[in-house]
Design a protein around this motif. Structure first.
Motif, PDB file in Angstrom:
ATOM      1  N   SER A   1      29.779  41.485  45.777  1.00  0.00           N
ATOM      2  CA  SER A   1      31.194  41.381  45.423  1.00  0.00           C
ATOM      3  C   SER A   1      31.420  41.360  43.931  1.00  0.00           C
ATOM      4  N   ALA A   2      32.373  42.177  43.489  1.00  0.00           N
ATOM      5  CA  ALA A   2      32.967  41.915  42.187  1.00  0.00           C
ATOM      6  C   ALA A   2      33.816  40.653  42.351  1.00  0.00           C
ATOM      7  N   MET A   3      33.849  39.843  41.322  1.00  0.00           N
ATOM      8  CA  MET A   3      34.591  38.577  41.404  1.00  0.00           C
ATOM      9  C   MET A   3      35.706  38.565  40.372  1.00  0.00           C
ATOM     10  N   GLY A   4      36.769  37.860  40.685  1.00  0.00           N
ATOM     11  CA  GLY A   4      37.885  37.801  39.758  1.00  0.00           C
ATOM     12  C   GLY A   4      38.550  36.440  39.767  1.00  0.00           C
TER      13      GLY A   4
ATOM     14  N   THR B   1      37.709  39.380  35.374  1.00  0.00           N
ATOM     15  CA  THR B   1      36.927  39.932  36.466  1.00  0.00           C
ATOM     16  C   THR B   1      35.534  40.291  35.977  1.00  0.00           C
ATOM     17  N   ILE B   2      34.582  40.332  36.924  1.00  0.00           N
ATOM     18  CA  ILE B   2      33.195  40.605  36.574  1.00  0.00           C
ATOM     19  C   ILE B   2      32.550  41.425  37.676  1.00  0.00           C
ATOM     20  N   SER B   3      31.669  42.334  37.281  1.00  0.00           N
ATOM     21  CA  SER B   3      31.006  43.196  38.252  1.00  0.00           C
ATOM     22  C   SER B   3      29.919  42.426  39.002  1.00  0.00           C
ATOM     23  N   THR B   4      29.337  43.076  39.999  1.00  0.00           N
ATOM     24  CA  THR B   4      28.333  42.404  40.835  1.00  0.00           C
ATOM     25  C   THR B   4      27.143  41.917  40.033  1.00  0.00           C
ATOM     26  N   SER B   5      26.703  42.702  39.070  1.00  0.00           N
ATOM     27  CA  SER B   5      25.532  42.323  38.265  1.00  0.00           C
ATOM     28  C   SER B   5      25.880  41.364  37.143  1.00  0.00           C
ATOM     29  N   GLY B   6      27.165  41.339  36.785  1.00  0.00           N
ATOM     30  CA  GLY B   6      27.590  40.530  35.647  1.00  0.00           C
ATOM     31  C   GLY B   6      27.582  41.279  34.327  1.00  0.00           C
TER      32      GLY B   6
ATOM     33  N   ASP C   1      49.489  28.267  29.957  1.00  0.00           N
ATOM     34  CA  ASP C   1      48.354  28.533  30.842  1.00  0.00           C
ATOM     35  C   ASP C   1      48.391  27.647  32.086  1.00  0.00           C
ATOM     36  N   THR C   2      49.345  26.734  32.145  1.00  0.00           N
ATOM     37  CA  THR C   2      49.473  25.878  33.322  1.00  0.00           C
ATOM     38  C   THR C   2      49.732  26.724  34.562  1.00  0.00           C
ATOM     39  N   ALA C   3      48.878  26.552  35.559  1.00  0.00           N
ATOM     40  CA  ALA C   3      48.969  27.367  36.773  1.00  0.00           C
ATOM     41  C   ALA C   3      47.930  26.893  37.775  1.00  0.00           C
ATOM     42  N   VAL C   4      48.049  27.394  38.978  1.00  0.00           N
ATOM     43  CA  VAL C   4      46.957  27.282  39.947  1.00  0.00           C
ATOM     44  C   VAL C   4      46.057  28.497  39.745  1.00  0.00           C
ATOM     45  N   TYR C   5      44.790  28.249  39.574  1.00  0.00           N
ATOM     46  CA  TYR C   5      43.816  29.315  39.323  1.00  0.00           C
ATOM     47  C   TYR C   5      43.032  29.594  40.599  1.00  0.00           C
ATOM     48  N   TYR C   6      42.989  30.865  40.965  1.00  0.00           N
ATOM     49  CA  TYR C   6      42.319  31.296  42.193  1.00  0.00           C
ATOM     50  C   TYR C   6      41.164  32.234  41.867  1.00  0.00           C
ATOM     51  N   CYS C   7      40.096  32.119  42.631  1.00  0.00           N
ATOM     52  CA  CYS C   7      39.061  33.132  42.515  1.00  0.00           C
ATOM     53  C   CYS C   7      39.093  34.014  43.760  1.00  0.00           C
ATOM     54  N   GLY C   8      38.687  35.256  43.554  1.00  0.00           N
ATOM     55  CA  GLY C   8      38.656  36.223  44.630  1.00  0.00           C
ATOM     56  C   GLY C   8      37.364  37.009  44.622  1.00  0.00           C
ATOM     57  N   ALA C   9      36.990  37.517  45.793  1.00  0.00           N
ATOM     58  CA  ALA C   9      35.795  38.343  45.947  1.00  0.00           C
ATOM     59  C   ALA C   9      36.216  39.706  46.463  1.00  0.00           C
ATOM     60  N   SER C  10      35.747  40.754  45.781  1.00  0.00           N
ATOM     61  CA  SER C  10      36.107  42.118  46.162  1.00  0.00           C
ATOM     62  C   SER C  10      34.882  42.899  46.598  1.00  0.00           C
ATOM     63  N   LEU C  11      34.957  43.442  47.817  1.00  0.00           N
ATOM     64  CA  LEU C  11      33.901  44.313  48.322  1.00  0.00           C
ATOM     65  C   LEU C  11      34.298  45.777  48.220  1.00  0.00           C
ATOM     66  N   VAL C  12      35.443  46.041  47.593  1.00  0.00           N
ATOM     67  CA  VAL C  12      35.998  47.389  47.571  1.00  0.00           C
ATOM     68  C   VAL C  12      35.340  48.274  46.521  1.00  0.00           C
ATOM     69  N   VAL C  13      35.057  47.688  45.360  1.00  0.00           N
ATOM     70  CA  VAL C  13      34.588  48.503  44.241  1.00  0.00           C
ATOM     71  C   VAL C  13      33.071  48.644  44.279  1.00  0.00           C
ATOM     72  N   GLY C  14      32.565  49.632  43.544  1.00  0.00           N
ATOM     73  CA  GLY C  14      31.137  49.883  43.477  1.00  0.00           C
ATOM     74  C   GLY C  14      30.408  48.800  42.720  1.00  0.00           C
ATOM     75  N   SER C  15      29.083  48.882  42.779  1.00  0.00           N
ATOM     76  CA  SER C  15      28.258  47.767  42.332  1.00  0.00           C
ATOM     77  C   SER C  15      28.368  47.458  40.847  1.00  0.00           C
ATOM     78  N   GLU C  16      28.693  48.422  40.008  1.00  0.00           N
ATOM     79  CA  GLU C  16      28.804  48.123  38.594  1.00  0.00           C
ATOM     80  C   GLU C  16      30.242  48.200  38.103  1.00  0.00           C
ATOM     81  N   TYR C  17      31.165  48.009  39.010  1.00  0.00           N
ATOM     82  CA  TYR C  17      32.571  48.067  38.660  1.00  0.00           C
ATOM     83  C   TYR C  17      33.228  46.711  38.903  1.00  0.00           C
ATOM     84  N   TYR C  18      34.418  46.579  38.336  1.00  0.00           N
ATOM     85  CA  TYR C  18      35.230  45.406  38.602  1.00  0.00           C
ATOM     86  C   TYR C  18      36.657  45.881  38.837  1.00  0.00           C
ATOM     87  N   THR C  19      37.536  44.986  39.237  1.00  0.00           N
ATOM     88  CA  THR C  19      38.917  45.378  39.467  1.00  0.00           C
ATOM     89  C   THR C  19      39.869  44.284  39.034  1.00  0.00           C
TER      90      THR C  19
END
Length: 127
Positions: free
Chosen positions: A32-35, A50-55, A90-108
């Motif tokens: 997963s790319a993570m965001g 956001t960050i790609s699968t490898s980082g 910057d006050t907010a609720v911060y969420y992380c997400g996992a993406s299986l859509v993009v390729g291994s060295e990509y992020y979204t």
């Protein structure tokens, strides 16, 4: 079952720092790319980083670029968001997400590309 659990939020004074963590259970993290996204009061969810699968590849929003760093530890199934020089806006609720859509060295940066979400962690920045 895939679960994402954020932690590390809290109350901090303007100019301070926080590091958020998001730990992923289930066998998706390494693929997963993570965001990180955030949603402030009365606003829509917006992209932060956001960050790609490898980082090796990362992307940041213009509003937080230079103040945040995203990283991941694939051995711990965890993604981090280091935030510095925090501002009241910057006050907010911060969420992380996992993406299986993009390729291994990509992020979204698009929230609709994320398959899984955590429940969020509150960050409050006081003046």
């Amino acid at each position: 079952q895939v679960q994402l659990v954020e932690s590390g939020g809290g109350l901090v004074q303007a100019g301070g720092s926080l590091t958020l963590s998001c730990t992923v259970s289930g066998r998706v993290f390494e693929d997963s790319a993570m965001g990180w996204f955030r949603q402030g009061p009365g606003t829509h969810r917006e992209f932060v980083a956001t960050i790609s699968t490898s980082g090796r590849s990362t992307g940041y929003s213009d509003s937080m670029k230079g103040r945040v760093t995203i990283s991941r530890d694939n051995a711990k199934n965890t993604v981090y968001l280091q935030m510095n020089n925090l501002k009241p806006e910057d006050t907010a609720v911060y969420y992380c997400g996992a993406s299986l859509v993009v390729g291994s060295e990509y992020y979204t940066k698009n929230d609709y590309d994320y398959n899984y979400w955590g429940r969020g962690t509150q960050v409050t920045v006081s003046t």
